[in-house]
Design a protein around this motif. Structure first.
Motif, PDB file in Angstrom:
ATOM      1  N   LYS A   1      27.204  27.110  45.160  1.00 58.57           N
ATOM      2  CA  LYS A   1      28.463  26.508  44.452  1.00 58.57           C
ATOM      3  C   LYS A   1      29.641  27.567  44.549  1.00 58.57           C
ATOM      4  CE  LYS A   1      29.975  24.605  39.757  1.00 58.57           C
ATOM      5  NZ  LYS A   1      31.519  25.342  40.091  1.00 58.57           N
ATOM      6  N   GLY A   2      30.928  27.240  44.541  1.00 59.55           N
ATOM      7  CA  GLY A   2      31.988  28.204  44.554  1.00 59.55           C
ATOM      8  C   GLY A   2      32.333  28.391  43.189  1.00 59.55           C
ATOM      9  N   ASP A   3      32.434  29.733  43.035  1.00 55.02           N
ATOM     10  CA  ASP A   3      32.886  30.325  41.619  1.00 55.02           C
ATOM     11  C   ASP A   3      33.920  31.089  41.601  1.00 55.02           C
ATOM     12  OD1 ASP A   3      31.180  32.312  42.660  1.00 55.02           O
ATOM     13  OD2 ASP A   3      30.067  32.478  40.861  1.00 55.02           O
ATOM     14  N   ALA A   4      34.500  31.536  42.801  1.00 58.11           N
ATOM     15  CA  ALA A   4      35.438  32.675  42.809  1.00 58.11           C
ATOM     16  C   ALA A   4      36.253  32.570  44.191  1.00 58.11           C
ATOM     17  CB  ALA A   4      34.857  34.078  42.715  1.00 58.11           C
ATOM     18  N   PHE A   5      37.456  33.411  43.896  1.00 53.27           N
ATOM     19  CA  PHE A   5      38.268  33.493  45.206  1.00 53.27           C
ATOM     20  C   PHE A   5      38.355  34.786  45.397  1.00 53.27           C
ATOM     21  CE2 PHE A   5      42.907  34.335  46.206  1.00 53.27           C
ATOM     22  CZ  PHE A   5      42.750  33.765  47.410  1.00 53.27           C
ATOM     23  N   TYR A   6      38.441  35.654  46.552  1.00 53.39           N
ATOM     24  CA  TYR A   6      38.543  36.766  46.923  1.00 53.39           C
ATOM     25  C   TYR A   6      39.421  37.398  47.854  1.00 53.39           C
ATOM     26  CZ  TYR A   6      33.383  36.297  45.687  1.00 53.39           C
ATOM     27  OH  TYR A   6      32.205  36.150  44.896  1.00 53.39           O
ATOM     28  N   ILE A   7      40.040  38.279  47.742  1.00 49.88           N
ATOM     29  CA  ILE A   7      41.063  38.943  48.384  1.00 49.88           C
ATOM     30  C   ILE A   7      40.486  40.428  48.979  1.00 49.88           C
ATOM     31  CG2 ILE A   7      43.544  39.968  48.577  1.00 49.88           C
ATOM     32  CD1 ILE A   7      44.237  37.913  46.137  1.00 49.88           C
ATOM     33  N   ILE A   8      40.796  40.652  50.301  1.00 49.53           N
ATOM     34  CA  ILE A   8      40.095  41.843  50.762  1.00 49.53           C
ATOM     35  C   ILE A   8      41.240  42.907  50.609  1.00 49.53           C
ATOM     36  CG2 ILE A   8      39.497  43.092  52.680  1.00 49.53           C
ATOM     37  CD1 ILE A   8      38.622  40.081  53.867  1.00 49.53           C
ATOM     38  N   ALA A   9      40.996  43.997  49.817  1.00 48.43           N
ATOM     39  CA  ALA A   9      41.910  45.158  49.315  1.00 48.43           C
ATOM     40  C   ALA A   9      41.668  46.136  50.607  1.00 48.43           C
ATOM     41  CB  ALA A   9      41.733  45.689  48.041  1.00 48.43           C
ATOM     42  N   GLU A  10      40.323  46.371  50.850  1.00 46.76           N
ATOM     43  CA  GLU A  10      39.877  47.429  51.735  1.00 46.76           C
ATOM     44  C   GLU A  10      38.775  47.017  52.600  1.00 46.76           C
ATOM     45  OE1 GLU A  10      39.110  51.150  49.840  1.00 46.76           O
ATOM     46  OE2 GLU A  10      40.988  51.209  48.962  1.00 46.76           O
ATOM     47  N   GLY A  11      38.605  47.475  54.005  1.00 46.16           N
ATOM     48  CA  GLY A  11      37.357  47.020  54.513  1.00 46.16           C
ATOM     49  C   GLY A  11      37.474  45.628  55.425  1.00 46.16           C
ATOM     50  N   SER A  12      36.497  45.032  55.753  1.00 44.69           N
ATOM     51  CA  SER A  12      36.368  43.954  56.456  1.00 44.69           C
ATOM     52  C   SER A  12      35.001  43.110  56.279  1.00 44.69           C
ATOM     53  CB  SER A  12      36.738  43.908  58.119  1.00 44.69           C
ATOM     54  OG  SER A  12      35.798  45.021  58.400  1.00 44.69           O
ATOM     55  N   VAL A  13      35.236  41.810  56.435  1.00 48.88           N
ATOM     56  CA  VAL A  13      34.134  40.852  56.257  1.00 48.88           C
ATOM     57  C   VAL A  13      33.970  39.881  57.330  1.00 48.88           C
ATOM     58  CG1 VAL A  13      34.297  41.023  53.760  1.00 48.88           C
ATOM     59  CG2 VAL A  13      35.162  38.987  55.001  1.00 48.88           C
ATOM     60  N   GLU A  14      32.661  39.358  57.686  1.00 48.95           N
ATOM     61  CA  GLU A  14      32.397  38.442  58.673  1.00 48.95           C
ATOM     62  C   GLU A  14      32.195  37.099  58.134  1.00 48.95           C
ATOM     63  OE1 GLU A  14      31.352  40.994  62.732  1.00 48.95           O
ATOM     64  OE2 GLU A  14      29.574  40.971  60.984  1.00 48.95           O
ATOM     65  N   VAL A  15      32.523  36.267  58.816  1.00 50.61           N
ATOM     66  CA  VAL A  15      32.283  34.717  58.186  1.00 50.61           C
ATOM     67  C   VAL A  15      31.161  34.230  59.092  1.00 50.61           C
ATOM     68  CG1 VAL A  15      33.185  32.679  57.694  1.00 50.61           C
ATOM     69  CG2 VAL A  15      34.711  34.684  57.379  1.00 50.61           C
TER      70      VAL A  15
END
Length: 143
Positions: A51-65
């Motif tokens: 279940k979705g419970d938050a929205f994220y903004i990347i300040a530093e680093g990186s992520v893979e989807v």
């Protein structure tokens, strides 16, 4: 809130394209509600099907989807500083459509669902931008 963190948040919001759509009072409210979270390489931030419970903004680093299709797990995107994720399930009220894993140590700003909804209700242009991004991501991930 420490000045450098405040500037980092403003930069991340600007990079995400949201800053131009938020009224100053809403920007201050948003910044006050953001939570700062550190993640290590390899940590899962969100999982497909949750279940979705938050929205994220990347300040530093990186992520893979990653998107799971049957038994296959496919990488569909790499997101960097200033980019965001988690908006799709908050907008559509569907379960998370992807798993997001930290590629390199990351600092993320997160906004809980209720705060996300309250700010977007007052800022229809920001909501429109997020809906466009969500639609494009959904199209890409359904491959």
């Amino acid at each position: 809130m420490e000045g450098s963190i405040y500037r980092q948040i403003q930069e991340a919001l600007k990079d995400a394209g949201l800053l131009q759509y938020l009224k100053l009072s809403d920007l201050d409210s948003l910044i006050g509600k953001l939570r700062i979270k550190h993640f290590q390489k390899g940590e899962t931030v969100i999982s497909q099907g949750d279940k979705g419970d938050a929205f994220y903004i990347i300040a530093e680093g990186s992520v893979e989807v990653f998107v799971r299709r049957g038994l296959k797990k496919e990488k569909v995107a790499t997101l960097q500083e200033g980019e965001f994720f988690g908006e799709m399930s908050l907008i559509t009220h569907e379960r998370r459509s992807a798993t997001v894993v930290v590629k390199e140590r990351a600092l993320l700003f997160l906004l809980h669902e209720a705060d996300f909804a309250a700010i977007l209700m007052k800022n229809p242009e920001a909501l429109k931008l997020l809906r466009q991004v969500a639609s494009e991501r959904k199209r890409k991930s359904s491959g």
